[in-house]
Write an enzyme that holds these catalytic residues in place. Structure first.
Site, mmCIF file in Angstrom:
data_model
loop_
_atom_site.group_PDB
_atom_site.id
_atom_site.type_symbol
_atom_site.label_atom_id
_atom_site.label_comp_id
_atom_site.label_asym_id
_atom_site.label_seq_id
_atom_site.Cartn_x
_atom_site.Cartn_y
_atom_site.Cartn_z
ATOM 1 N N GLU A 15 0.801 -1.217 0.000
ATOM 2 C CA GLU A 15 0.000 0.000 0.000
ATOM 3 C C GLU A 15 0.833 1.265 0.000
ATOM 4 O O GLU A 15 0.542 2.196 0.757
ATOM 5 C CB GLU A 15 -0.924 -0.029 1.221
ATOM 6 C CG GLU A 15 -0.211 0.009 2.589
ATOM 7 C CD GLU A 15 0.169 -1.340 3.181
ATOM 8 O OE1 GLU A 15 0.268 -2.319 2.422
ATOM 9 O OE2 GLU A 15 0.365 -1.422 4.408
ATOM 10 N N ASP A 70 8.851 -9.954 9.968
ATOM 11 C CA ASP A 70 8.382 -10.739 8.818
ATOM 12 C C ASP A 70 8.016 -12.165 9.222
ATOM 13 O O ASP A 70 7.157 -12.797 8.613
ATOM 14 C CB ASP A 70 9.464 -10.818 7.724
ATOM 15 C CG ASP A 70 9.627 -9.490 6.987
ATOM 16 O OD1 ASP A 70 8.745 -8.630 7.116
ATOM 17 O OD2 ASP A 70 10.646 -9.331 6.294
ATOM 18 N N HIS A 124 -8.288 -3.780 -0.943
ATOM 19 C CA HIS A 124 -7.470 -3.903 0.272
ATOM 20 C C HIS A 124 -6.390 -2.810 0.322
ATOM 21 O O HIS A 124 -6.278 -2.087 1.316
ATOM 22 C CB HIS A 124 -6.829 -5.292 0.329
ATOM 23 C CG HIS A 124 -5.994 -5.514 1.551
ATOM 24 N ND1 HIS A 124 -6.482 -6.135 2.672
ATOM 25 C CD2 HIS A 124 -4.709 -5.193 1.841
ATOM 26 C CE1 HIS A 124 -5.540 -6.170 3.603
ATOM 27 N NE2 HIS A 124 -4.445 -5.614 3.112
ATOM 28 N N TYR A 157 -4.853 -9.949 10.488
ATOM 29 C CA TYR A 157 -5.808 -9.662 9.417
ATOM 30 C C TYR A 157 -7.219 -10.140 9.781
ATOM 31 O O TYR A 157 -8.157 -9.359 9.875
ATOM 32 C CB TYR A 157 -5.389 -10.379 8.121
ATOM 33 C CG TYR A 157 -4.097 -9.895 7.515
ATOM 34 C CD1 TYR A 157 -4.104 -9.061 6.406
ATOM 35 C CD2 TYR A 157 -2.857 -10.292 8.014
ATOM 36 C CE1 TYR A 157 -2.921 -8.620 5.822
ATOM 37 C CE2 TYR A 157 -1.675 -9.857 7.446
ATOM 38 C CZ TYR A 157 -1.706 -9.023 6.344
ATOM 39 O OH TYR A 157 -0.538 -8.581 5.780
ATOM 40 N N HIS A 186 -6.006 0.742 2.834
ATOM 41 C CA HIS A 186 -4.855 1.149 3.644
ATOM 42 C C HIS A 186 -4.614 2.664 3.587
ATOM 43 O O HIS A 186 -3.927 3.207 4.460
ATOM 44 C CB HIS A 186 -3.582 0.447 3.162
ATOM 45 C CG HIS A 186 -3.342 -0.886 3.798
ATOM 46 N ND1 HIS A 186 -3.307 -1.060 5.158
ATOM 47 C CD2 HIS A 186 -3.097 -2.105 3.261
ATOM 48 C CE1 HIS A 186 -3.041 -2.344 5.428
ATOM 49 N NE2 HIS A 186 -2.922 -2.997 4.291
ATOM 50 N N GLU A 226 -3.835 -4.041 9.691
ATOM 51 C CA GLU A 226 -4.416 -5.071 8.824
ATOM 52 C C GLU A 226 -5.843 -5.479 9.189
ATOM 53 O O GLU A 226 -6.649 -5.749 8.301
ATOM 54 C CB GLU A 226 -3.499 -6.299 8.780
ATOM 55 C CG GLU A 226 -2.133 -6.014 8.153
ATOM 56 C CD GLU A 226 -2.187 -5.467 6.728
ATOM 57 O OE1 GLU A 226 -3.238 -5.577 6.069
ATOM 58 O OE2 GLU A 226 -1.161 -4.912 6.280
HETATM 59 ZN ZN LIG Z 1 -2.684 -5.105 4.117
#
Ligand SMILES: [Zn+2]
Length: 550
Positions: A245, A345, A269, A353, A273, A292
């Protein structure tokens, strides 16, 4: 306190950057300088994050020291200040910089020119810009980027008439973004254009033609789009994510170009953002669910408004969440996740999410849609262009919507609390009813659901009736190929190798390699494919897959 940054913004805080960079495709490095403007609050030391940067010098400072390299945090660059004025860091990136991917001409659609793109989230901005690399620190910036003749640079920023870039809204470092290559540009709306390699531009412009309708839909719900333009950049296939994003310029995988807009939920999506994430930003990566969870919730409201079908996404999302959570340790099932000592990560799961979106949907149901929409609009307005923690969110919602759901349980405990919204879709009930007589008009989600509910799939029959091995829809193809590997359905196996060599999107690579690694013959195939495909994958995907294909 951000455990993923060496910087101490409470002492000296970065405010603005002036970047001057040259893209060296020959050596696969960026070289140049960053002029750093800051606010001195206490002390005389500006601490920046760096990862693999070669520092040639720091001008207009009393001195500097580069600390030792940590495997994923990189090295702190401590600059002793001699005044209130800006300092200049002259530097070169490392050839293997984790935030940069350098593509050979052969790895692009056009095959003639090299390509470069950045992926700064979560903590990779420091591998190409010396910066306070914490989402809690926001900066404005300008940039001058020199590229070889014929190649165009684009950034998540406003392009000036002289070809330089300017970002006037303060952004966290993970949203600083750059790409360079043989790029064409096509307008797709009053404030939108798509950038892509010339051979992809027509298909990309068609696929994304509903973008303006989506922007208008979110504006109607949650207030004005605050970033000026909303453009899209279609990257070469190695891009490890679905989308990123980056403000004013979403980076997108070419695997969403299905030809029938069936995968444009990705645009919904990334666009969402622009409110949740870019406007109101998680202050640390433990607060990632604020980015998220809100974005998945908003994405589904946009899809519902435009296509009237967001419940299917919610049903699939809930199933995937339950499946993933069952395999996760308790500490990774909480929304406010503990990432101390971990690379953010590696903490990437569906929990921020889907569990985040599920909580918001449950609150919506408890207080009513109208009241919740008003709450979200005021939330985005109240915290606009700020980075906030989970605690700040809790304080705000407790004031605005007293006791909508047991918030502490949702956010700090591993289970999904009783009373969670139960998404339901009539279309899925029809799909579950048995072998379908008519699949025309099925959405991607109906196909995915149909395939996933097959208990003992008749792979030959599925393939001969629905031509799944030839599917041009990357989501359906990936689901099908996982089933083909699990059942060792030989006619589809060559396609597995082809797909793994053609795409770099980690969401597709990871489950396919995992499926292959479950059997001896699959392992041999996985190792053979990975040996030749690995070089074409992004460093972020390589890091994930190195741990799977052993
Ligand atoms: Zn996202």
């Amino acid at each position: 306190m951000d455990v993923h940054s060496y910087s101490r913004p409470e002492q000296v805080r970065l405010r603005h950057l002036d970047l001057d960079l040259t893209v060296r495709f020959d050596r696969k490095v960026l070289e140049g300088s960053a002029v750093l403007h800051f606010d001195r609050l206490a002390g005389d030391e500006l601490i920046l994050d760096t990862r693999g940067l070669e520092i040639q010098g720091v001008d207009d400072a009393a001195g500097f020291e580069l600390g030792g390299q940590h495997p994923f945090l990189g090295a702190p660059l401590r600059i002793r200040l001699n005044g209130p004025g800006p300092v200049r860091v002259r530097y070169t990136t490392a050839p293997g910089a984790s935030g940069l991917q350098w593509l050979e001409p052969a790895q692009t659609a056009g095959k003639l020119h090299p390509f470069l793109y950045t992926q700064s989230q979560a903590i990779h901005a420091r591998s190409w810009v010396p910066v306070q690399d914490s989402p809690g620190v926001r900066v404005t910036y300008t940039a001058r980027v020199a590229t070889p003749p014929g190649l165009r640079a684009v950034m998540g920023a406003e392009m000036q008439p002289d070809g330089t870039f300017r970002m006037e809204q303060p952004v966290p470092s993970y949203l600083i973004a750059l790409a360079a290559g043989d790029l064409a540009c096509r307008s797709i709306g009053p404030r939108s254009a798509v950038y892509a390699e010339p051979s992809m531009i027509d298909a990309a412009a068609r696929e994304f033609e509903d973008t303006e309708a989506m922007i208008a839909a979110v504006e109607e719900l949650y207030g004005p789009y605050r970033w000026g333009r909303y453009d899209l950049l279609v990257l070469p296939p190695s891009f490890p994510f679905g989308g990123m994003e980056n403000p004013r310029l979403t980076f997108a995988t070419p695997t969403v170009i299905a030809g029938d807009k069936s995968l444009v939920s990705l645009v919904a999506h990334e666009l969402a953002h622009s409110w949740s994430g870019n406007l109101v930003t998680n202050a640390t990566w433990s607060d990632f669910w604020l980015n998220e969870g809100f974005t998945v919730y908003v994405e589904r409201r946009v899809l519902e408004k435009i296509y009237g079908r967001a419940r299917e996404e919610a049903v699939l999302g809930r199933r995937e969440l339950d499946r993933e959570m069952s395999g996760l340790p308790e500490r990774d099932r909480v929304l406010h996740v503990d990432l101390d000592g971990r690379d953010p990560d590696d903490g990437m799961t569906l929990v921020p999410y889907e569990k985040g979106a599920l909580m918001l949907r449950t609150i919506e149901r408890a207080v009513g849609r109208e009241r919740f929409d008003a709450f979200l609009k005021s939330y985005f307005g109240h915290f606009a262009f700020r980075s906030i923690t989970t605690a700040e969110f809790l304080e705000f919602i407790r004031r605005e919507l007293p006791n909508p759901v047991p918030l502490d349980q949702w956010i700090f405990e591993p289970a999904i609390p009783a009373g969670a919204d139960e998404p339901h879709s009539d279309a899925f009930q029809r799909v579950e009813a048995g072998w379908p007589a008519n699949t025309s008009g099925w959405t991607t989600h109906e196909w995915l659901h149909f395939l996933r509910v097959q208990k003992e799939p008749d792979l030959a029959r599925l393939d001969s009736e629905f031509h799944l091995t030839e599917s041009g829809n990357s989501e359906i193809l990936c689901q099908w190929l996982q089933m083909a590997v699990a059942g060792w359905y030989e006619p589809a196996l060559p396609k597995v190798g082809e797909f793994l060599c053609a795409v770099g999107r980690r969401k597709f690579l990871k489950p396919l390699y995992i499926a292959l690694m479950k059997t001896a013959e699959g392992q041999a195939m996985a190792r053979r494919i990975y040996a030749s495909a690995r070089a074409g994958y992004h460093p972020i995907a390589q890091a994930t897959l190195d741990a799977i294909v052993k």
